[in-house]
Write a protein that holds these residues in place. Sequence first.
Motif, PDB file in Angstrom:
ATOM      1  N   GLN A   1     -23.482  31.823  -1.710  1.00  0.00           N
ATOM      2  CA  GLN A   1     -23.436  30.941  -2.878  1.00  0.00           C
ATOM      3  C   GLN A   1     -23.415  29.479  -2.457  1.00  0.00           C
ATOM      4  OE1 GLN A   1     -23.818  31.659  -6.186  1.00  0.00           O
ATOM      5  NE2 GLN A   1     -24.353  33.652  -5.299  1.00  0.00           N
TER       6      GLN A   1
ATOM      7  N   ILE B   1     -27.023  28.430  -1.802  1.00  0.00           N
ATOM      8  CA  ILE B   1     -27.751  28.252  -3.059  1.00  0.00           C
ATOM      9  C   ILE B   1     -27.334  26.951  -3.738  1.00  0.00           C
ATOM     10  CG2 ILE B   1     -28.059  29.187  -5.392  1.00  0.00           C
ATOM     11  CD1 ILE B   1     -27.796  31.996  -4.088  1.00  0.00           C
TER      12      ILE B   1
ATOM     13  N   GLN C   1     -29.716  23.622  -4.487  1.00  0.00           N
ATOM     14  CA  GLN C   1     -29.917  23.109  -5.840  1.00  0.00           C
ATOM     15  C   GLN C   1     -29.467  21.658  -5.975  1.00  0.00           C
ATOM     16  OE1 GLN C   1     -28.212  26.018  -8.527  1.00  0.00           O
ATOM     17  NE2 GLN C   1     -29.782  27.540  -8.050  1.00  0.00           N
TER      18      GLN C   1
ATOM     19  N   ASP D   1     -33.899  33.280  -5.548  1.00  0.00           N
ATOM     20  CA  ASP D   1     -32.447  33.099  -5.495  1.00  0.00           C
ATOM     21  C   ASP D   1     -32.067  31.626  -5.365  1.00  0.00           C
ATOM     22  OD1 ASP D   1     -32.120  35.820  -5.711  1.00  0.00           O
ATOM     23  OD2 ASP D   1     -31.654  36.162  -3.595  1.00  0.00           O
TER      24      ASP D   1
ATOM     25  N   GLY E   1     -32.583  30.089  -8.656  1.00  0.00           N
ATOM     26  CA  GLY E   1     -31.791  30.683  -9.725  1.00  0.00           C
ATOM     27  C   GLY E   1     -32.638  31.232 -10.846  1.00  0.00           C
TER      28      GLY E   1
END
Length: 278
Positions: A21, A24, A28, A103, A106
Amino acid sequence: MGNNLNENEFSSLKECYHLTQEQIKSYQEDGNIFLKNVASAEEIQTYEPIISDWVFKLNYHDKPIAARDTYGKAFIQVGNLWKKSEAAAKFTLAKRFAKIAADLMGVDGVRIYHDQALFKEPGGGHTPWHQDQIYWPLDTNHTITMWMPLVPIPAEVGTMNFASGSNHLGYVSKQGISDESHKTLGQFIEGRGIPQINYGAMSAGDATFHAGWTMHSAPGNPTDHMRKVMTIIYYADDTRVTEPDSNARRSDLETWLPGCVPGSIAGSPLNPLVYKKS
């Protein structure tokens, strides 16, 4: 298409690559990320000769580097290799790469915009600052490019230079890759104090991923070895085509989205759905 490979022998490219996480979230926020060992050494040893063979076969340059313009000095560029070779298609359409793209963004599914080999020759020039998405008539911010070296890249060549966080700015300049874009965006990045990152040396099979609006450039190649990189561009499934507002986007619409029209789903036969959450 030639260069057939046994489907089962190379099914490992369907295996998942685990993202945290934190990774990710970092992507982002920053619009770029570096990931180790996205493809194994054995997988690269299989696909590099196949991809290289097609790049050299389709190389359109007929002038020495010194006689080319800035764009021509930057790299040998060959797109949609997956349509030339079933073996190359197994690489480009790999579920592992596509799932990473989905991924990181998202989203539930991704399509291919196109693949592109970017081989920077010994003595090749820098790649000017630019934003990829000025070329793409796609009505979404969910676009991403995987940039994977097929050979080890030393620190003096390095990854690309990324302007971290510039993915949140959208359109900054419509200038294509050129001396102009390098100057204009370089001054913009410096003036805004946008942090820059280059991840340095890379092993074959490592990869960076960057968003379509992330400003980026790349150093020249001062070494005696070809910098062999394969890229794959993805966008979110159900993306629609936007009205082209430049000659570059009109050209891309014809070339990479044949038969699609503004307002329609961006889903020609050249844009297969390569990953969807089950």
